[in-house]
Design an enzyme around this catalytic site. Sequence first.
Site, short mmCIF file in Angstrom:
data_model
loop_
_atom_site.label_atom_id
_atom_site.label_comp_id
_atom_site.label_asym_id
_atom_site.label_seq_id
_atom_site.Cartn_x
_atom_site.Cartn_y
_atom_site.Cartn_z
N ASP A 121 -142.51 -21.39 -139.52
CA ASP A 121 -143.20 -22.09 -138.42
C ASP A 121 -143.08 -21.34 -137.09
OD1 ASP A 121 -143.70 -24.09 -140.19
OD2 ASP A 121 -142.28 -25.52 -139.35
N CYS A 176 -155.91 -32.19 -157.65
CA CYS A 176 -156.04 -33.56 -157.11
C CYS A 176 -156.98 -34.39 -157.98
CB CYS A 176 -156.61 -33.53 -155.69
SG CYS A 176 -155.37 -33.19 -154.42
N CYS A 179 -158.29 -38.37 -157.78
CA CYS A 179 -157.33 -39.19 -157.01
C CYS A 179 -157.72 -39.24 -155.53
CB CYS A 179 -155.94 -38.59 -157.17
SG CYS A 179 -154.69 -39.40 -156.18
N CYS A 182 -153.96 -40.81 -151.25
CA CYS A 182 -153.49 -40.51 -149.88
C CYS A 182 -154.53 -40.99 -148.86
CB CYS A 182 -153.18 -39.03 -149.71
SG CYS A 182 -154.53 -37.93 -150.19
N CYS A 186 -153.48 -43.99 -146.10
CA CYS A 186 -153.21 -43.60 -144.71
C CYS A 186 -153.50 -44.78 -143.78
CB CYS A 186 -154.07 -42.40 -144.32
SG CYS A 186 -153.89 -42.00 -142.57
N CYS A 202 -153.45 -39.18 -136.56
CA CYS A 202 -152.30 -39.06 -137.46
C CYS A 202 -150.98 -39.48 -136.78
CB CYS A 202 -152.21 -37.63 -137.98
SG CYS A 202 -150.78 -37.35 -139.02
N CYS A 229 -144.34 -39.29 -140.50
CA CYS A 229 -144.87 -40.30 -141.42
C CYS A 229 -144.94 -39.63 -142.79
CB CYS A 229 -146.26 -40.74 -140.95
SG CYS A 229 -147.26 -41.59 -142.18
N CYS A 232 -148.53 -40.29 -146.86
CA CYS A 232 -149.45 -39.55 -147.73
C CYS A 232 -148.70 -38.61 -148.68
CB CYS A 232 -150.53 -38.81 -146.93
SG CYS A 232 -149.91 -37.69 -145.68
N CYS A 236 -148.40 -39.76 -153.30
CA CYS A 236 -149.01 -38.72 -154.13
C CYS A 236 -148.37 -38.70 -155.52
CB CYS A 236 -148.86 -37.36 -153.47
SG CYS A 236 -149.59 -36.04 -154.46
S1 SF4 Z 1 -152.47 -38.45 -153.34
FE1 SF4 Z 1 -151.95 -36.35 -153.93
S2 SF4 Z 1 -153.10 -35.93 -155.81
FE2 SF4 Z 1 -153.97 -37.76 -154.85
S3 SF4 Z 1 -155.66 -36.92 -153.62
FE3 SF4 Z 1 -153.89 -37.11 -152.28
S4 SF4 Z 1 -152.94 -35.09 -152.35
FE4 SF4 Z 1 -154.32 -35.21 -154.10
S1 SF4 Z 2 -148.93 -38.47 -142.06
FE1 SF4 Z 2 -149.35 -40.68 -142.13
S2 SF4 Z 2 -150.89 -41.01 -140.54
FE2 SF4 Z 2 -150.85 -38.79 -140.95
S3 SF4 Z 2 -152.42 -38.46 -142.51
FE3 SF4 Z 2 -150.49 -38.82 -143.64
S4 SF4 Z 2 -150.47 -41.04 -144.04
FE4 SF4 Z 2 -152.00 -40.66 -142.45
#
Ligand code: SF4
Ligand code: SF4
Length: 330
Positions: A121, A176, A179, A182, A186, A202, A229, A232, A236
Site C-alpha cells: 500500500d 463469482c 452470485c 455482496c 451491502c 461505502c 466494514c 461484503c 462471500c
Molecule cells: S459474494 Fe463473493 S462470490 Fe458472490 S458475487 Fe460477491 S464477490 Fe463474487
Molecule cells: S465495505 Fe461495506 S459498505 Fe463498502 S461495499 Fe462492502 S458491504 Fe458495502
Amino acid sequence: MLLDQDLSIPPDLEFSSIRVGSLYSETYSNWINSRYHASMSYLARSERVMKSNDTSLLMQNSKSIIVFLLNYRRKNSFREGYGRIATYASFGDYHKFFPRLIDKFMTENKLFVSNFKTYVDTGPLLERGLAKNSSLGWVGKNSMLINSAMGSFTFIGAAVTDLCIDNFSPSSSDLCGKCTKCIESCPTGAINLDRTLNSNLCISYHTIENRGIIPMEVSARMDDMIFGCDICNNVCPWNAGKRDSSLVEVRQESYPPKMKLEDIAFIDKESFNEIYRGSAIKRATHEGFARNALIALYNSGQKELVREVARHFTDLRRDQALLLLDDQSR
Ligand code: SF4
Ligand code: SF4
C-alpha cells in the site's frame, strides 16, 4: 513455481510473479472518471496513474514483480457498546509486519536479486490487478481479490525486482458466477451491478478515509461500525470454511485495546495517538474515529450523549453531531 529451488515459505503466504510492463486497467480508469474514488484524490494523480499503468517505471532496471498474498483471517469478536472494527484492524498494523515478511522472504531465499523494492500500500501499484494477472485470484464483484484457497481476507504486497522470471501463469478465471450476495448485502448499495464500487457510498471509505462529515444516507446505515466494514467479505461464499491465519502477528491478542463508544467519542488527540499507536486505526485520524463513534452512539439511540458532544467540542465532532441532531427523519 517461481524458480527451480527450495524456498522457505512462511505459512499463510502465497506468491506468484509477473513481468513488469503495461498494466493498463480500463476498469480503474473508468472508476476514476466516474469519481468513485470520492475524496481520495491521490488515486487520480497523473504521475501515480502513469506508474500504475506501466510497472516498469517503478524501479530502474526492474524486470519482474513478485506478488504476495497473506492470509489474515481470524475470529473478530465484538461486544455491544464497543463498536465494530474491520478484521484487519483487530491486530497490529500490517503495514509494519508484512513488508518485513516480504523482505525476509526475499533475503532468505537468495533469489539472485541484486535489487528489489517492497510495496505494501505504499506506492502507485494496482495490487489487485497485479495479483489477478499473476494468477493469485480474481477480482470479485465486491472489488476484493479472491483466492480460491484463502478467500478474500488477504493482504496483497509486492516486491519489484531486477530478477528475470520467464515462468508465470495466466490470469485466474472469475469464479463469482451468478452470485450477487455482496451486492445484495451491502447496506448502502455501494456495489454497482457493473461490479464497480462507489466509495461515496461505502462505509469502509467513510469511516477510514473521509476527513469530513459523513452524509446521513451512509451514517444511518453504519449501525455500530466505527472502522471499516467487513460485510461484503463476510457474505462471500468463497470465505466459508477457510482456515484462520497462523501468523503470530495476526493471532495475538486483539489489538488495540477495546474502548467504549462514549470514551472514543470524547477522546483527546494525545490519548488517541497513545492508545492506537501501531494500529491501522490511526489512519482514520483522531477526529474521524471519534466522529465514527459518535454516529454509532446516535444509531443506538443515545442522543443525549450526541448533544453533549455538540456542546463540548468545536471540531468535526460538533459538525457531525449537529447534522445528526438536525435530522428529522429518525
Ligand atoms: S459474494 Fe463473493 S462470490 Fe458472490 S458475487 Fe460477491 S464477490 Fe463474487
Ligand atoms: S465495505 Fe461495506 S459498505 Fe463498502 S461495499 Fe462492502 S458491504 Fe458495502
